[in-house]
Design a protein around this motif. Structure first.
Motif, PDB file in Angstrom:
ATOM      1  N   VAL A   1      -5.674  16.158  -2.624  1.00 16.50           N
ATOM      2  CA  VAL A   1      -5.428  14.734  -2.371  1.00 16.50           C
ATOM      3  C   VAL A   1      -3.919  14.516  -2.361  1.00 16.50           C
ATOM      4  N   ASP A   2      -3.330  14.500  -1.162  1.00 15.49           N
ATOM      5  CA  ASP A   2      -1.875  14.537  -1.062  1.00 15.49           C
ATOM      6  C   ASP A   2      -1.197  13.252  -1.527  1.00 15.49           C
ATOM      7  N   PHE A   3      -1.929  12.145  -1.613  1.00 19.44           N
ATOM      8  CA  PHE A   3      -1.300  10.903  -2.061  1.00 19.44           C
ATOM      9  C   PHE A   3      -1.566  10.611  -3.541  1.00 19.44           C
TER      10      PHE A   3
ATOM     11  N   ASN B   1       1.458   8.787   4.178  1.00 22.24           N
ATOM     12  CA  ASN B   1       1.125   7.642   3.335  1.00 22.24           C
ATOM     13  C   ASN B   1       2.351   7.069   2.626  1.00 22.24           C
ATOM     14  N   ALA B   2       3.315   7.915   2.290  1.00 24.55           N
ATOM     15  CA  ALA B   2       4.525   7.434   1.619  1.00 24.55           C
ATOM     16  C   ALA B   2       5.275   6.447   2.503  1.00 24.55           C
ATOM     17  N   ALA B   3       5.310   6.714   3.797  1.00 19.39           N
ATOM     18  CA  ALA B   3       5.987   5.805   4.727  1.00 19.39           C
ATOM     19  C   ALA B   3       5.240   4.484   4.838  1.00 19.39           C
ATOM     20  N   VAL B   4       3.912   4.549   4.823  1.00 15.36           N
ATOM     21  CA  VAL B   4       3.103   3.328   4.860  1.00 15.36           C
ATOM     22  C   VAL B   4       3.387   2.477   3.629  1.00 15.36           C
TER      23      VAL B   4
ATOM     24  N   ALA C   1      -6.494   0.621  -0.429  1.00 20.41           N
ATOM     25  CA  ALA C   1      -6.359   1.247  -1.742  1.00 20.41           C
ATOM     26  C   ALA C   1      -5.195   2.212  -1.813  1.00 20.41           C
ATOM     27  N   ASN C   2      -4.698   2.657  -0.658  1.00 19.19           N
ATOM     28  CA  ASN C   2      -3.616   3.638  -0.636  1.00 19.19           C
ATOM     29  C   ASN C   2      -2.242   3.020  -0.444  1.00 19.19           C
TER      30      ASN C   2
END
Length: 561
Positions: A56-58, A305-308, A325-326
Protein backbone atom coordinates in the motif's frame (compact mmCIF):
# COMPACT_ATOMS: atom_id res chain seq x y z
CA UNK A 1 -9.24 -2.98 -9.12
CA UNK A 2 -7.94 -2.20 -5.64
CA UNK A 3 -9.74 1.08 -5.13
CA UNK A 4 -12.79 0.05 -7.10
CA UNK A 5 -13.47 -2.73 -4.64
CA UNK A 6 -13.13 -0.35 -1.72
CA UNK A 7 -16.20 1.54 -2.86
CA UNK A 8 -18.26 -1.61 -2.37
CA UNK A 9 -17.22 -2.59 1.14
CA UNK A 10 -20.07 -3.32 3.53
CA UNK A 11 -18.92 -0.47 5.71
CA UNK A 12 -17.09 2.29 3.90
CA UNK A 13 -13.54 2.99 4.81
CA UNK A 14 -14.30 6.66 4.47
CA UNK A 15 -14.56 7.63 8.11
CA UNK A 16 -12.23 4.85 9.17
CA UNK A 17 -9.41 6.13 6.99
CA UNK A 18 -10.18 9.66 8.10
CA UNK A 19 -10.11 8.63 11.73
CA UNK A 20 -7.09 6.36 11.55
CA UNK A 21 -5.17 8.97 9.61
CA UNK A 22 -6.48 11.67 11.94
CA UNK A 23 -6.48 10.01 15.31
CA UNK A 24 -8.21 6.70 14.80
CA UNK A 25 -10.96 5.40 16.98
CA UNK A 26 -11.72 2.50 19.23
CA UNK A 27 -14.17 1.45 21.92
CA UNK A 28 -14.06 -0.57 25.05
CA UNK A 29 -16.00 -0.86 28.26
CA UNK A 30 -12.74 -1.57 30.06
CA UNK A 31 -10.55 1.04 31.68
CA UNK A 32 -7.63 2.13 29.54
CA UNK A 33 -5.71 3.74 32.36
CA UNK A 34 -2.93 1.14 32.17
CA UNK A 35 -2.86 0.95 28.38
CA UNK A 36 0.73 2.12 28.03
CA UNK A 37 2.53 0.46 30.96
CA UNK A 38 5.34 -1.79 29.71
CA UNK A 39 4.93 -5.50 30.22
CA UNK A 40 7.96 -6.85 32.08
CA UNK A 41 7.36 -10.38 30.82
CA UNK A 42 7.64 -9.26 27.21
CA UNK A 43 10.49 -6.81 27.44
CA UNK A 44 12.86 -8.87 29.61
CA UNK A 45 15.60 -9.46 27.08
CA UNK A 46 16.85 -7.78 23.95
CA UNK A 47 14.81 -5.72 21.51
CA UNK A 48 14.61 -7.16 18.00
CA UNK A 49 13.97 -5.39 14.71
CA UNK A 50 11.38 -6.93 12.37
CA UNK A 51 10.85 -5.95 8.74
CA UNK A 52 7.28 -4.98 7.80
CA UNK A 53 6.51 -4.97 4.07
CA UNK A 54 3.41 -3.38 2.54
CA UNK A 55 2.21 -2.96 -1.03
CA UNK A 56 0.00 0.00 0.00
CA UNK A 57 2.16 2.83 -1.32
CA UNK A 58 0.15 5.63 0.30
CA UNK A 59 0.32 4.13 3.79
CA UNK A 60 2.90 6.23 5.65
CA UNK A 61 3.64 4.92 9.14
CA UNK A 62 6.57 6.57 10.96
CA UNK A 63 9.66 5.89 8.87
CA UNK A 64 11.97 5.95 11.88
CA UNK A 65 10.89 3.83 14.81
CA UNK A 66 10.88 5.81 18.06
CA UNK A 67 11.81 3.67 21.08
CA UNK A 68 10.89 6.33 23.65
CA UNK A 69 8.20 4.63 25.82
CA UNK A 70 6.28 7.92 25.82
CA UNK A 71 5.70 7.52 22.08
CA UNK A 72 3.18 5.14 20.49
CA UNK A 73 5.95 3.18 18.79
CA UNK A 74 8.01 3.02 21.97
CA UNK A 75 5.03 1.79 23.97
CA UNK A 76 4.51 -0.97 21.37
CA UNK A 77 8.17 -1.91 21.75
CA UNK A 78 7.83 -1.95 25.54
CA UNK A 79 4.91 -4.36 25.23
CA UNK A 80 6.35 -6.64 22.57
CA UNK A 81 10.13 -6.34 22.49
CA UNK A 82 10.00 -5.41 18.81
CA UNK A 83 10.88 -2.43 16.68
CA UNK A 84 10.00 -2.28 12.99
CA UNK A 85 11.68 -1.28 9.79
CA UNK A 86 9.14 -0.55 7.06
CA UNK A 87 9.57 -1.64 3.46
CA UNK A 88 6.84 0.15 1.48
CA UNK A 89 7.74 0.54 -2.22
CA UNK A 90 6.68 3.84 -3.76
CA UNK A 91 5.06 1.89 -6.59
CA UNK A 92 4.61 -1.65 -7.94
CA UNK A 93 4.51 -3.21 -4.49
CA UNK A 94 2.83 -6.38 -5.75
CA UNK A 95 5.51 -6.79 -8.43
CA UNK A 96 8.23 -6.47 -5.82
CA UNK A 97 6.50 -8.99 -3.59
CA UNK A 98 6.36 -11.39 -6.53
CA UNK A 99 10.11 -11.00 -6.98
CA UNK A 100 10.72 -11.69 -3.28
CA UNK A 101 8.65 -14.87 -3.55
CA UNK A 102 10.67 -15.99 -6.56
CA UNK A 103 14.09 -15.09 -5.20
CA UNK A 104 13.39 -16.54 -1.76
CA UNK A 105 15.78 -13.95 -0.28
CA UNK A 106 15.30 -11.18 2.26
CA UNK A 107 11.73 -12.18 2.95
CA UNK A 108 10.06 -9.80 5.45
CA UNK A 109 8.73 -10.78 8.86
CA UNK A 110 5.33 -9.14 8.40
CA UNK A 111 3.43 -8.47 5.17
CA UNK A 112 0.41 -6.22 4.66
CA UNK A 113 -1.21 -6.33 1.22
CA UNK A 114 -4.58 -5.64 -0.37
CA UNK A 115 -4.58 -7.56 -3.65
CA UNK A 116 -6.58 -10.80 -3.31
CA UNK A 117 -4.60 -12.45 -6.11
CA UNK A 118 -1.38 -11.75 -4.23
CA UNK A 119 -3.04 -13.11 -1.09
CA UNK A 120 -3.55 -16.43 -2.87
CA UNK A 121 0.03 -16.47 -4.17
CA UNK A 122 1.39 -15.74 -0.73
CA UNK A 123 -0.62 -18.55 0.84
CA UNK A 124 0.20 -21.02 -1.93
CA UNK A 125 3.90 -20.23 -1.51
CA UNK A 126 3.76 -21.81 1.94
CA UNK A 127 5.77 -18.91 3.35
CA UNK A 128 3.12 -17.48 5.70
CA UNK A 129 1.47 -18.85 8.82
CA UNK A 130 -2.12 -19.87 9.25
CA UNK A 131 -2.81 -17.58 12.19
CA UNK A 132 -4.75 -20.02 14.35
CA UNK A 133 -1.94 -22.56 14.06
CA UNK A 134 0.62 -19.82 14.65
CA UNK A 135 -1.05 -18.49 17.78
CA UNK A 136 -1.74 -21.91 19.27
CA UNK A 137 1.95 -22.64 18.95
CA UNK A 138 3.45 -19.33 20.04
CA UNK A 139 0.74 -17.52 22.07
CA UNK A 140 -1.89 -20.05 23.17
CA UNK A 141 -3.49 -17.52 25.54
CA UNK A 142 -4.14 -15.04 22.71
CA UNK A 143 -7.56 -13.40 22.78
CA UNK A 144 -7.73 -13.91 19.00
CA UNK A 145 -8.30 -17.62 19.56
CA UNK A 146 -11.53 -16.95 21.45
CA UNK A 147 -13.01 -13.53 20.66
CA UNK A 148 -12.39 -12.88 16.95
CA UNK A 149 -15.75 -12.14 15.18
CA UNK A 150 -17.05 -15.44 13.81
CA UNK A 151 -18.68 -13.91 10.73
CA UNK A 152 -15.46 -12.14 9.71
CA UNK A 153 -13.43 -15.30 10.26
CA UNK A 154 -15.86 -17.26 8.10
CA UNK A 155 -15.42 -14.79 5.24
CA UNK A 156 -11.63 -14.99 5.51
CA UNK A 157 -11.61 -18.79 5.63
CA UNK A 158 -13.89 -19.03 2.60
CA UNK A 159 -11.69 -16.62 0.69
CA UNK A 160 -8.27 -17.95 1.72
CA UNK A 161 -8.87 -21.55 2.75
CA UNK A 162 -7.91 -20.77 6.33
CA UNK A 163 -7.42 -17.95 8.83
CA UNK A 164 -4.19 -16.70 7.27
CA UNK A 165 -4.67 -12.94 7.23
CA UNK A 166 -5.49 -10.49 9.99
CA UNK A 167 -7.98 -8.02 8.44
CA UNK A 168 -8.05 -4.27 8.81
CA UNK A 169 -11.19 -2.20 9.35
CA UNK A 170 -13.29 -5.00 10.85
CA UNK A 171 -17.01 -4.36 10.48
CA UNK A 172 -19.66 -6.99 10.99
CA UNK A 173 -22.86 -7.89 12.80
CA UNK A 174 -20.97 -10.15 15.22
CA UNK A 175 -18.53 -7.36 16.00
CA UNK A 176 -21.39 -4.92 16.59
CA UNK A 177 -22.94 -7.31 19.13
CA UNK A 178 -19.84 -6.73 21.25
CA UNK A 179 -19.26 -3.10 20.25
CA UNK A 180 -22.55 -1.35 19.45
CA UNK A 181 -22.37 2.12 17.84
CA UNK A 182 -22.10 4.91 20.40
CA UNK A 183 -24.55 7.18 18.58
CA UNK A 184 -26.52 8.02 15.44
CA UNK A 185 -23.44 9.61 13.88
CA UNK A 186 -21.82 6.19 13.52
CA UNK A 187 -25.02 4.46 12.46
CA UNK A 188 -25.30 6.97 9.63
CA UNK A 189 -21.65 6.36 8.77
CA UNK A 190 -22.26 2.63 8.39
CA UNK A 191 -25.44 3.13 6.38
CA UNK A 192 -24.48 5.99 4.09
CA UNK A 193 -20.78 6.86 3.96
CA UNK A 194 -18.71 6.03 0.90
CA UNK A 195 -15.15 6.78 -0.11
CA UNK A 196 -15.99 7.52 -3.72
CA UNK A 197 -17.44 10.96 -4.26
CA UNK A 198 -17.10 14.60 -5.16
CA UNK A 199 -15.51 17.15 -2.84
CA UNK A 200 -16.32 20.84 -3.25
CA UNK A 201 -14.26 23.79 -2.04
CA UNK A 202 -16.87 26.00 -0.37
CA UNK A 203 -14.60 29.07 -0.51
CA UNK A 204 -14.38 28.94 -4.30
CA UNK A 205 -18.05 28.00 -4.60
CA UNK A 206 -18.97 31.17 -2.70
CA UNK A 207 -16.58 33.26 -4.78
CA UNK A 208 -18.27 32.23 -8.04
CA UNK A 209 -21.67 32.99 -6.55
CA UNK A 210 -23.11 29.50 -6.66
CA UNK A 211 -24.51 27.01 -4.12
CA UNK A 212 -24.30 23.25 -3.66
CA UNK A 213 -27.78 22.91 -5.16
CA UNK A 214 -26.59 24.78 -8.26
CA UNK A 215 -23.92 22.16 -8.98
CA UNK A 216 -25.96 19.02 -8.32
CA UNK A 217 -26.53 18.55 -12.05
CA UNK A 218 -24.00 17.80 -14.76
CA UNK A 219 -24.83 21.02 -16.58
CA UNK A 220 -24.69 23.12 -13.42
CA UNK A 221 -21.31 21.68 -12.44
CA UNK A 222 -19.80 22.35 -15.85
CA UNK A 223 -21.09 25.93 -15.68
CA UNK A 224 -19.42 26.28 -12.27
CA UNK A 225 -16.16 25.00 -13.75
CA UNK A 226 -16.29 27.68 -16.41
CA UNK A 227 -16.78 30.38 -13.76
CA UNK A 228 -13.96 29.03 -11.62
CA UNK A 229 -11.47 28.61 -14.45
CA UNK A 230 -10.18 32.17 -14.39
CA UNK A 231 -9.84 32.56 -10.64
CA UNK A 232 -6.63 32.54 -8.61
CA UNK A 233 -5.82 31.52 -5.03
CA UNK A 234 -2.68 33.05 -3.54
CA UNK A 235 -1.59 34.00 -7.03
CA UNK A 236 -1.97 30.46 -8.44
CA UNK A 237 -4.74 29.51 -10.90
CA UNK A 238 -7.73 27.58 -9.60
CA UNK A 239 -8.00 23.93 -10.64
CA UNK A 240 -11.72 23.49 -11.44
CA UNK A 241 -11.52 19.67 -11.37
CA UNK A 242 -8.91 17.43 -9.80
CA UNK A 243 -9.10 13.75 -10.70
CA UNK A 244 -7.54 10.97 -8.61
CA UNK A 245 -4.11 10.98 -10.23
CA UNK A 246 -2.94 7.80 -11.90
CA UNK A 247 -5.76 5.98 -10.09
CA UNK A 248 -8.47 7.96 -11.89
CA UNK A 249 -9.74 4.89 -13.78
CA UNK A 250 -10.13 3.01 -10.48
CA UNK A 251 -11.62 5.89 -8.48
CA UNK A 252 -12.79 8.93 -10.46
CA UNK A 253 -14.40 7.00 -13.30
CA UNK A 254 -16.31 4.49 -11.11
CA UNK A 255 -17.92 7.28 -9.09
CA UNK A 256 -18.99 9.02 -12.29
CA UNK A 257 -20.35 5.75 -13.65
CA UNK A 258 -22.45 5.20 -10.54
CA UNK A 259 -23.63 8.79 -10.18
CA UNK A 260 -24.75 8.72 -13.81
CA UNK A 261 -26.70 5.52 -13.12
CA UNK A 262 -24.52 2.54 -14.08
CA UNK A 263 -24.99 -0.83 -12.41
CA UNK A 264 -23.20 -4.15 -12.74
CA UNK A 265 -26.42 -5.84 -13.78
CA UNK A 266 -28.80 -5.12 -16.64
CA UNK A 267 -32.59 -4.80 -16.42
CA UNK A 268 -32.95 -8.59 -16.43
CA UNK A 269 -30.53 -8.93 -13.51
CA UNK A 270 -27.71 -10.42 -15.57
CA UNK A 271 -24.14 -9.48 -14.71
CA UNK A 272 -22.57 -6.86 -16.96
CA UNK A 273 -19.22 -5.16 -16.64
CA UNK A 274 -19.58 -1.43 -15.94
CA UNK A 275 -17.60 -0.73 -19.11
CA UNK A 276 -20.51 -2.08 -21.17
CA UNK A 277 -23.16 -0.15 -19.25
CA UNK A 278 -24.48 2.70 -21.47
CA UNK A 279 -24.05 5.13 -18.56
CA UNK A 280 -20.28 4.70 -18.91
CA UNK A 281 -20.51 6.85 -22.01
CA UNK A 282 -22.10 9.59 -19.89
CA UNK A 283 -19.28 9.31 -17.35
CA UNK A 284 -16.59 9.47 -20.01
CA UNK A 285 -18.48 12.29 -21.68
CA UNK A 286 -18.30 14.34 -18.50
CA UNK A 287 -14.53 13.90 -18.32
CA UNK A 288 -14.23 14.68 -22.04
CA UNK A 289 -16.21 17.90 -21.65
CA UNK A 290 -14.13 18.84 -18.62
CA UNK A 291 -10.88 18.20 -20.46
CA UNK A 292 -12.05 20.05 -23.57
CA UNK A 293 -13.17 22.99 -21.45
CA UNK A 294 -9.76 23.23 -19.83
CA UNK A 295 -11.11 22.33 -16.41
CA UNK A 296 -8.43 19.70 -15.79
CA UNK A 297 -5.09 18.90 -17.42
CA UNK A 298 -3.99 15.56 -18.95
CA UNK A 299 -1.03 15.49 -16.58
CA UNK A 300 -3.39 14.93 -13.64
CA UNK A 301 -3.98 11.40 -14.90
CA UNK A 302 -0.36 10.38 -14.28
CA UNK A 303 0.56 11.84 -10.87
CA UNK A 304 0.88 9.90 -7.61
CA UNK A 305 -1.21 10.21 -4.48
CA UNK A 306 1.25 12.60 -2.82
CA UNK A 307 0.69 15.11 -5.61
CA UNK A 308 -3.08 14.77 -5.24
CA UNK A 309 -2.84 15.43 -1.50
CA UNK A 310 -0.64 18.45 -2.11
CA UNK A 311 -3.18 19.95 -4.51
CA UNK A 312 -6.03 19.26 -2.07
CA UNK A 313 -4.09 21.10 0.64
CA UNK A 314 -3.25 24.06 -1.60
CA UNK A 315 -6.71 25.62 -1.42
CA UNK A 316 -6.85 26.14 -5.19
CA UNK A 317 -8.79 23.00 -6.12
CA UNK A 318 -12.50 23.70 -6.69
CA UNK A 319 -13.67 20.07 -6.91
CA UNK A 320 -12.08 16.67 -6.48
CA UNK A 321 -13.68 13.48 -7.81
CA UNK A 322 -12.30 10.12 -6.71
CA UNK A 323 -11.38 8.23 -3.56
CA UNK A 324 -11.77 10.90 -0.89
CA UNK A 325 -10.21 8.70 1.80
CA UNK A 326 -6.77 9.14 0.24
CA UNK A 327 -6.75 12.94 0.23
CA UNK A 328 -6.65 14.13 3.88
CA UNK A 329 -9.31 16.65 2.82
CA UNK A 330 -10.89 16.63 6.27
CA UNK A 331 -7.95 18.57 7.68
CA UNK A 332 -9.40 21.64 5.93
CA UNK A 333 -12.79 22.98 6.93
CA UNK A 334 -13.65 24.45 3.53
CA UNK A 335 -14.32 21.03 2.00
CA UNK A 336 -17.87 19.80 1.58
CA UNK A 337 -19.80 17.73 -0.98
CA UNK A 338 -22.79 18.21 -3.25
CA UNK A 339 -23.56 14.46 -3.22
CA UNK A 340 -24.55 12.93 -6.55
CA UNK A 341 -24.04 14.60 -9.91
CA UNK A 342 -27.36 14.18 -11.71
CA UNK A 343 -26.86 13.17 -15.32
CA UNK A 344 -28.37 15.30 -18.08
CA UNK A 345 -30.02 12.08 -19.28
CA UNK A 346 -32.14 11.95 -16.11
CA UNK A 347 -30.91 8.54 -14.97
CA UNK A 348 -30.90 7.78 -11.24
CA UNK A 349 -27.63 7.63 -9.29
CA UNK A 350 -26.87 4.17 -7.88
CA UNK A 351 -24.96 2.97 -4.84
CA UNK A 352 -23.82 -0.53 -3.97
CA UNK A 353 -23.93 -1.66 -0.35
CA UNK A 354 -22.94 -5.01 1.12
CA UNK A 355 -24.65 -6.58 4.11
CA UNK A 356 -21.90 -9.20 4.48
CA UNK A 357 -19.03 -9.06 6.95
CA UNK A 358 -15.86 -7.66 5.44
CA UNK A 359 -12.72 -9.73 5.09
CA UNK A 360 -10.43 -6.75 5.43
CA UNK A 361 -9.06 -4.16 3.05
CA UNK A 362 -5.49 -4.56 4.33
CA UNK A 363 -4.52 -8.16 5.06
CA UNK A 364 -1.59 -8.79 7.37
CA UNK A 365 0.46 -12.00 7.32
CA UNK A 366 3.24 -13.43 9.48
CA UNK A 367 6.20 -14.95 7.64
CA UNK A 368 7.35 -18.46 8.45
CA UNK A 369 10.90 -17.22 7.84
CA UNK A 370 10.81 -14.82 10.78
CA UNK A 371 13.36 -15.27 13.55
CA UNK A 372 10.93 -13.79 16.09
CA UNK A 373 7.78 -15.92 16.02
CA UNK A 374 7.12 -15.67 19.78
CA UNK A 375 7.42 -11.91 19.80
CA UNK A 376 5.33 -11.49 16.64
CA UNK A 377 2.61 -13.68 18.14
CA UNK A 378 2.52 -11.46 21.22
CA UNK A 379 2.66 -8.41 18.93
CA UNK A 380 -0.34 -9.33 16.77
CA UNK A 381 -2.27 -10.28 19.92
CA UNK A 382 -1.40 -6.96 21.54
CA UNK A 383 -2.06 -4.78 18.48
CA UNK A 384 -5.52 -6.34 18.03
CA UNK A 385 -6.42 -6.13 21.72
CA UNK A 386 -8.49 -3.34 23.25
CA UNK A 387 -5.38 -2.02 24.94
CA UNK A 388 -3.35 -2.10 21.73
CA UNK A 389 -6.05 -0.52 19.60
CA UNK A 390 -6.50 2.30 22.10
CA UNK A 391 -2.77 2.96 22.02
CA UNK A 392 -2.25 2.77 18.26
CA UNK A 393 -5.44 4.61 17.32
CA UNK A 394 -5.56 7.24 20.07
CA UNK A 395 -2.22 7.46 21.82
CA UNK A 396 -2.06 8.00 25.58
CA UNK A 397 -4.90 8.55 28.00
CA UNK A 398 -4.67 11.91 29.71
CA UNK A 399 -2.49 13.36 26.98
CA UNK A 400 -4.18 12.43 23.71
CA UNK A 401 -7.64 11.51 24.98
CA UNK A 402 -9.88 11.32 28.02
CA UNK A 403 -13.16 9.55 28.82
CA UNK A 404 -16.44 11.37 29.45
CA UNK A 405 -19.01 10.51 32.13
CA UNK A 406 -20.53 7.88 29.82
CA UNK A 407 -17.19 6.14 29.37
CA UNK A 408 -16.81 7.39 25.79
CA UNK A 409 -13.47 8.54 24.50
CA UNK A 410 -12.87 12.22 23.72
CA UNK A 411 -9.72 13.39 21.94
CA UNK A 412 -7.78 16.27 23.44
CA UNK A 413 -6.38 19.14 21.41
CA UNK A 414 -2.95 17.58 21.67
CA UNK A 415 -4.37 14.24 20.59
CA UNK A 416 -5.97 15.79 17.51
CA UNK A 417 -2.68 17.50 16.67
CA UNK A 418 -0.71 14.28 17.13
CA UNK A 419 -3.19 12.38 14.99
CA UNK A 420 -2.78 14.89 12.16
CA UNK A 421 0.99 14.35 12.41
CA UNK A 422 0.58 10.56 12.47
CA UNK A 423 3.53 9.96 10.14
CA UNK A 424 5.76 11.15 12.99
CA UNK A 425 3.76 10.55 16.18
CA UNK A 426 2.32 7.15 15.27
CA UNK A 427 -1.11 8.14 16.62
CA UNK A 428 -3.56 6.55 14.19
CA UNK A 429 -0.77 5.39 11.89
CA UNK A 430 -1.25 1.63 12.17
CA UNK A 431 -4.06 1.18 9.63
CA UNK A 432 -3.72 -2.64 9.40
CA UNK A 433 -5.12 -2.83 12.95
CA UNK A 434 -7.89 -0.27 12.53
CA UNK A 435 -11.14 -1.83 13.80
CA UNK A 436 -14.12 0.06 12.45
CA UNK A 437 -16.76 -1.40 14.75
CA UNK A 438 -14.58 -0.95 17.84
CA UNK A 439 -13.94 2.63 16.75
CA UNK A 440 -17.58 3.51 16.31
CA UNK A 441 -18.36 2.09 19.74
CA UNK A 442 -15.79 3.62 22.05
CA UNK A 443 -15.54 7.13 20.70
CA UNK A 444 -17.90 9.90 21.68
CA UNK A 445 -19.83 10.89 18.54
CA UNK A 446 -17.82 13.86 17.30
CA UNK A 447 -18.95 17.43 16.91
CA UNK A 448 -17.27 20.36 15.19
CA UNK A 449 -16.01 21.37 18.64
CA UNK A 450 -14.59 17.99 19.69
CA UNK A 451 -13.36 16.50 16.37
CA UNK A 452 -13.87 18.77 13.39
CA UNK A 453 -11.95 16.48 11.02
CA UNK A 454 -14.25 13.51 11.65
CA UNK A 455 -17.39 15.61 11.16
CA UNK A 456 -16.06 17.12 7.94
CA UNK A 457 -15.22 13.63 6.69
CA UNK A 458 -18.60 12.07 7.36
CA UNK A 459 -20.64 15.02 6.19
CA UNK A 460 -18.86 14.95 2.84
CA UNK A 461 -18.64 11.19 2.46
CA UNK A 462 -22.29 10.60 3.40
CA UNK A 463 -23.70 13.24 1.07
CA UNK A 464 -24.02 10.83 -1.86
CA UNK A 465 -25.64 8.01 0.12
CA UNK A 466 -28.04 10.25 2.04
CA UNK A 467 -29.28 12.10 -1.03
CA UNK A 468 -32.87 11.01 -1.80
CA UNK A 469 -32.00 10.71 -5.50
CA UNK A 470 -29.45 7.94 -4.84
CA UNK A 471 -30.80 4.41 -5.33
CA UNK A 472 -29.08 1.95 -2.99
CA UNK A 473 -29.00 -1.79 -3.64
CA UNK A 474 -27.40 -4.86 -2.07
CA UNK A 475 -24.32 -6.08 -3.95
CA UNK A 476 -23.61 -9.25 -1.93
CA UNK A 477 -23.71 -11.46 -5.02
CA UNK A 478 -21.72 -9.16 -7.31
CA UNK A 479 -18.25 -9.33 -5.74
CA UNK A 480 -16.56 -12.37 -7.23
CA UNK A 481 -13.48 -14.02 -5.71
CA UNK A 482 -10.25 -12.63 -7.11
CA UNK A 483 -9.26 -16.10 -8.33
CA UNK A 484 -12.64 -17.00 -9.83
CA UNK A 485 -10.80 -17.56 -13.10
CA UNK A 486 -7.59 -19.60 -12.97
CA UNK A 487 -4.51 -17.50 -13.77
CA UNK A 488 -3.79 -19.41 -16.99
CA UNK A 489 -7.41 -19.69 -18.14
CA UNK A 490 -8.86 -18.15 -21.29
CA UNK A 491 -11.13 -15.88 -19.27
CA UNK A 492 -8.22 -14.64 -17.16
CA UNK A 493 -6.27 -13.86 -20.31
CA UNK A 494 -9.27 -11.98 -21.68
CA UNK A 495 -9.45 -9.88 -18.52
CA UNK A 496 -5.73 -9.07 -18.80
CA UNK A 497 -6.17 -7.95 -22.40
CA UNK A 498 -9.27 -5.93 -21.54
CA UNK A 499 -7.45 -4.14 -18.71
CA UNK A 500 -4.50 -3.16 -20.91
CA UNK A 501 -6.73 -2.04 -23.78
CA UNK A 502 -9.24 -0.04 -21.79
CA UNK A 503 -6.57 1.86 -19.84
CA UNK A 504 -5.13 3.26 -23.06
CA UNK A 505 -8.44 3.70 -24.87
CA UNK A 506 -10.19 5.53 -22.02
CA UNK A 507 -7.38 8.09 -21.91
CA UNK A 508 -7.78 8.64 -25.65
CA UNK A 509 -11.55 9.03 -25.32
CA UNK A 510 -11.22 11.64 -22.59
CA UNK A 511 -8.70 13.61 -24.64
CA UNK A 512 -10.81 13.57 -27.83
CA UNK A 513 -10.55 16.73 -29.93
CA UNK A 514 -14.20 16.79 -31.01
CA UNK A 515 -17.60 15.27 -30.28
CA UNK A 516 -17.28 13.20 -33.44
CA UNK A 517 -13.94 11.78 -32.33
CA UNK A 518 -15.33 11.10 -28.85
CA UNK A 519 -18.29 9.14 -30.23
CA UNK A 520 -16.08 7.22 -32.65
CA UNK A 521 -13.50 6.27 -30.00
CA UNK A 522 -16.23 5.24 -27.56
CA UNK A 523 -17.91 3.02 -30.16
CA UNK A 524 -14.52 1.55 -31.05
CA UNK A 525 -13.97 0.71 -27.38
CA UNK A 526 -17.28 -1.09 -26.98
CA UNK A 527 -16.71 -3.04 -30.20
CA UNK A 528 -13.17 -4.01 -29.22
CA UNK A 529 -14.19 -5.02 -25.69
CA UNK A 530 -16.74 -7.40 -27.18
CA UNK A 531 -14.22 -8.64 -29.72
CA UNK A 532 -11.74 -9.36 -26.92
CA UNK A 533 -14.39 -11.50 -25.21
CA UNK A 534 -15.69 -9.34 -22.37
CA UNK A 535 -19.28 -10.52 -22.94
CA UNK A 536 -18.08 -14.12 -22.64
CA UNK A 537 -16.40 -13.31 -19.34
CA UNK A 538 -19.55 -11.56 -18.13
CA UNK A 539 -21.65 -14.63 -18.99
CA UNK A 540 -19.37 -16.82 -16.88
CA UNK A 541 -19.50 -14.34 -13.99
CA UNK A 542 -23.27 -14.25 -14.29
CA UNK A 543 -23.41 -17.94 -13.36
CA UNK A 544 -21.75 -17.11 -10.04
CA UNK A 545 -23.99 -14.08 -9.50
CA UNK A 546 -27.21 -16.04 -10.04
CA UNK A 547 -26.02 -18.84 -7.72
CA UNK A 548 -25.23 -16.30 -5.01
CA UNK A 549 -28.56 -14.52 -5.52
CA UNK A 550 -30.29 -17.80 -4.68
CA UNK A 551 -27.97 -18.45 -1.74
CA UNK A 552 -28.57 -14.99 -0.26
CA UNK A 553 -32.22 -14.80 -1.27
CA UNK A 554 -31.86 -11.50 -3.12
CA UNK A 555 -32.74 -10.13 -6.55
CA UNK A 556 -30.91 -7.23 -8.16
CA UNK A 557 -31.97 -5.69 -11.46
CA UNK A 558 -30.81 -2.61 -13.33
CA UNK A 559 -32.94 0.47 -12.76
CA UNK A 560 -31.68 2.62 -15.62
CA UNK A 561 -30.36 0.85 -18.72
Amino acid sequence: MKRKRRFALGVTLALTMALTACGGSGNSNESASDSTKPSDSTTSGQTDKAVWFSSVDFWNPPAKWNTDPNSVQGAITAKTGLTFEFNIPAQDGDTKLNLMLLSNKDFPDVLTITNDVMVKKLIQSGKVWELEEFLKKYDPESHLLTDFPADVKEVIEKRDGGFYAFPSHISSDDARKVYPPSGQFYIDTVDYASNGGILVNSNILKEIGMTLDDIKTEQGLLQAYEKAKGLKVNGAPVIPLLVDGKSYQDATLPFLQYTFGAMRVDKDGNYRDLLLAPETKDALGFLYKSMKGGYFEPGQMTVDNAAVKADIASGRVFTFIGNTANTSFNNYDYWTSSGPILSDSGKKPTMEKSTLAGGGWMKTFISKDTRYPEKLAKWISFMSSKEGMLLSSYGFEGRDYTFDDKGLLVKTEEGLKNATDYMNTGVGAFWPFAHTTFSYSIQQPPTMETDKAAVIAVQAQSAYGKDPATQKYVNNSLNLPADYFAADSENSNIETQVKAYKEAQIAKIIMSKSDEEFNSLYEDMVAQLKKLGLEKVDAEKNKYVQEKNKEYGIEVKGINS
